[in-house]
Write a protein that holds these residues in place. Structure first.
Motif, short mmCIF file in Angstrom:
data_model
loop_
_atom_site.label_atom_id
_atom_site.label_comp_id
_atom_site.label_asym_id
_atom_site.label_seq_id
_atom_site.Cartn_x
_atom_site.Cartn_y
_atom_site.Cartn_z
N GLY A 35 0.81 -1.21 0.00
CA GLY A 35 0.00 0.00 0.00
C GLY A 35 0.84 1.26 0.00
N ARG A 36 2.02 1.20 -0.62
CA ARG A 36 2.94 2.33 -0.66
C ARG A 36 3.16 2.76 -2.10
NH1 ARG A 36 5.76 0.74 4.02
NH2 ARG A 36 4.11 0.51 5.57
N THR A 37 3.65 4.00 -2.25
CA THR A 37 3.94 4.52 -3.59
C THR A 37 5.40 4.34 -3.96
OG1 THR A 37 4.53 6.75 -2.84
CG2 THR A 37 2.18 6.29 -3.20
N GLY A 38 6.29 4.25 -2.96
CA GLY A 38 7.72 4.18 -3.23
C GLY A 38 8.36 5.54 -3.43
N PHE A 39 7.60 6.61 -3.15
CA PHE A 39 8.12 7.97 -3.31
C PHE A 39 7.96 8.76 -2.02
CE2 PHE A 39 7.28 6.77 -7.66
CZ PHE A 39 8.29 7.38 -8.39
N ILE A 40 8.94 9.62 -1.74
CA ILE A 40 8.79 10.67 -0.74
C ILE A 40 9.03 12.00 -1.44
CG2 ILE A 40 9.46 9.22 1.19
CD1 ILE A 40 12.19 10.62 1.17
N ALA A 41 8.52 13.08 -0.84
CA ALA A 41 8.71 14.41 -1.40
C ALA A 41 9.73 15.17 -0.57
CB ALA A 41 7.39 15.18 -1.41
N GLU A 93 -1.60 26.63 10.20
CA GLU A 93 -2.82 26.17 9.53
C GLU A 93 -2.57 25.67 8.11
OE1 GLU A 93 -2.87 30.77 9.26
OE2 GLU A 93 -2.31 29.22 10.71
N ASP A 94 -1.44 26.05 7.53
CA ASP A 94 -1.15 25.65 6.15
C ASP A 94 -0.87 24.16 6.02
OD1 ASP A 94 -1.36 28.32 5.40
OD2 ASP A 94 0.77 28.70 5.69
N PHE A 95 -0.46 23.52 7.12
CA PHE A 95 -0.06 22.13 7.02
C PHE A 95 -1.24 21.20 6.81
CE2 PHE A 95 3.64 24.12 8.71
CZ PHE A 95 4.68 23.40 8.15
N SER A 96 -2.44 21.72 6.98
CA SER A 96 -3.63 20.91 6.67
C SER A 96 -3.74 20.67 5.17
CB SER A 96 -4.89 21.60 7.19
OG SER A 96 -5.07 22.86 6.54
N GLU A 97 -2.98 21.43 4.38
CA GLU A 97 -3.01 21.24 2.92
C GLU A 97 -2.44 19.88 2.53
OE1 GLU A 97 -4.28 23.28 0.69
OE2 GLU A 97 -4.75 24.93 2.05
N LEU A 98 -1.51 19.36 3.33
CA LEU A 98 -0.93 18.06 3.01
C LEU A 98 -1.95 16.97 3.31
CD1 LEU A 98 1.69 16.72 2.05
CD2 LEU A 98 2.35 16.46 4.44
N HIS A 123 -1.75 9.31 -2.51
CA HIS A 123 -1.78 8.64 -3.80
C HIS A 123 -0.47 8.86 -4.57
CE1 HIS A 123 -2.92 12.78 -4.55
NE2 HIS A 123 -2.71 12.61 -5.84
N LEU A 124 0.32 9.88 -4.15
CA LEU A 124 1.58 10.19 -4.82
C LEU A 124 2.80 9.83 -3.99
CD1 LEU A 124 0.92 13.70 -6.41
CD2 LEU A 124 1.13 11.52 -7.60
N ILE A 125 2.73 10.08 -2.68
CA ILE A 125 3.92 9.93 -1.84
C ILE A 125 3.58 9.17 -0.56
CG2 ILE A 125 5.03 12.04 -2.68
CD1 ILE A 125 4.08 13.39 -0.04
N ASP A 126 4.63 8.62 0.05
CA ASP A 126 4.48 7.96 1.34
C ASP A 126 4.73 8.94 2.49
OD1 ASP A 126 4.04 5.50 0.08
OD2 ASP A 126 6.19 5.11 -0.04
#
Length: 336
Positions: free
Chosen positions: A58-64, A130-135, A115-118
């Motif tokens: 259940g992983r994407t294999g990517f980190i940002a 409050e901006d961190f809710s965007e992630l 769906h893009l990153i782990d």
């Protein structure tokens, strides 16, 4: 045809499960079986299908990795080290350049999700809590640096105040008395911390703070350092030393001093910050505060890996990594 686990198991004379355990790094494999599997892996040239493995987990294999500017050598060098550290955990790295603005940082967070990153490593300049809710929900995150965000998030940083004190203390120890600072910027959290360290070092030595010697820099590029240094040198009582808040500012300051016919360090000493490769090859070579960038990258990726693979929540960690003062020609006249 691609080599399979079954092919490796047949050659090694063990079960497919044993081969899988070796490939996935499980410790509880008999030493003799491990040696046979490793020899078979080498002989067959087996390579794991990371895409299939990540799908099963259940992983994407990517980190940002989100950084302000890749044109700043510190962030380019750090990105390379993060990629190296991530590869040890079979992660690929997606790099986002935010330019240090709140709008771009928010947009970058909003574009990332499970769906893009782990997980994500973020070096923020302007983000608010409050901006961190965007992630996306459930995406583990590590913050780099001491940007003030009152949230329960893992963080990896150096002590910028103490590092700045060390740099300015070195200049004071070299006998400098009119010490300028280049890099004041209300939009950069690290700038406030480095300015605080500069002021603390002066206060500890009983020096009054020369407000006219604190020069702003809207950006942290070579041109900004050169312009700030030119303005300082045009003053009625120019400095005999300068502490720059990153190495690019210091390289620009070196250039401006040279163009005015000043000798470094005889007439004016200069210290940078970041310990970039460029600092060792400038002329003269640059004394600089050098964060342990490899440790920053390793610790950040290690924290992400622990978060992604932990079945139980654990308290956020605040990891302080080492730094050092690399003394070179720009303050002592010798390579160091």
């Amino acid at each position: 045809m691609a080599v399979t686990l079954k092919d490796v198991a047949t050659l090694a004379g063990v079960s497919v499960k044993t081969v899988s355990n070796v490939v996935n790094g499980y410790a509880f494999v008999k030493a003799d079986n491990r040696r046979r599997v490793e020899a078979a892996l080498a002989a067959t040239g087996y390579r794991p299908n990371l895409g299939a493995r990540n799908l099963r987990r259940g992983r994407t294999g990517f980190i940002a990795l989100m950084v302000p500017e890749l044109s700043i050598p510190y962030f380019a060098e750090l990105a390379g080290l993060v990629i190296t550290a991530a590869q040890r955990w079979d992660w690929n790295v997606l790099i986002e350049q935010t330019l240090g603005t709140r709008e771009r940082e928010r947009a970058s967070l909003g574009s990332l999700g499970p769906h893009l990153i782990d997980a994500a490593i973020v070096s923020p300049e302007a983000l608010e809590a409050e901006d961190f809710s965007e992630l996306g929900p459930g995406v583990p995150m590590v913050l780099l640096g001491e940007h003030s965000v009152d949230l329960p998030i893992d963080r990896v940083a150096i002590d910028n105040v103490r590092a700045a004190q060390l740099a300015v203390g070195h200049l004071i120890g070299m006998g400098r008395r009119r010490i300028a600072a280049i890099g004041q910027n209300p939009h950069r959290g690290t700038a406030a911390l480095r300015l605080a360290g500069y002021r603390a070092a002066l206060a500890e030595s009983g020096f009054p703070e020369p407000n006219e010697l604190v020069a702003p820099a809207m950006n942290y590029h070579r041109r900004d350092g050169a312009e700030a240094m030119s303005a300082l040198l045009a003053g009625a009582a120019p400095p005999d030393a300068v502490f720059c808040f990153n190495d690019l500012l210091a390289v620009g300051a070196l250039r401006a001093a040279e163009e005015r016919g000043l000798r470094v360090p005889e007439d004016i000493a200069i210290v940078g910050f970041d310990g970039t490769e460029e600092s060792a090859y400038s002329r003269p070579s640059l004394t600089t505060i050098a964060p342990d960038k490899a440790a920053i990258a390793e610790q950040a990726v290690k924290l992400l890996h622990r978060r992604v693979n932990s079945d139980e929540p654990f308290p956020p960690e605040d990891v302080q990594t080492p730094f050092s003062l690399r003394i070179r020609e720009s303050t002592t006249g010798s390579p160091g």
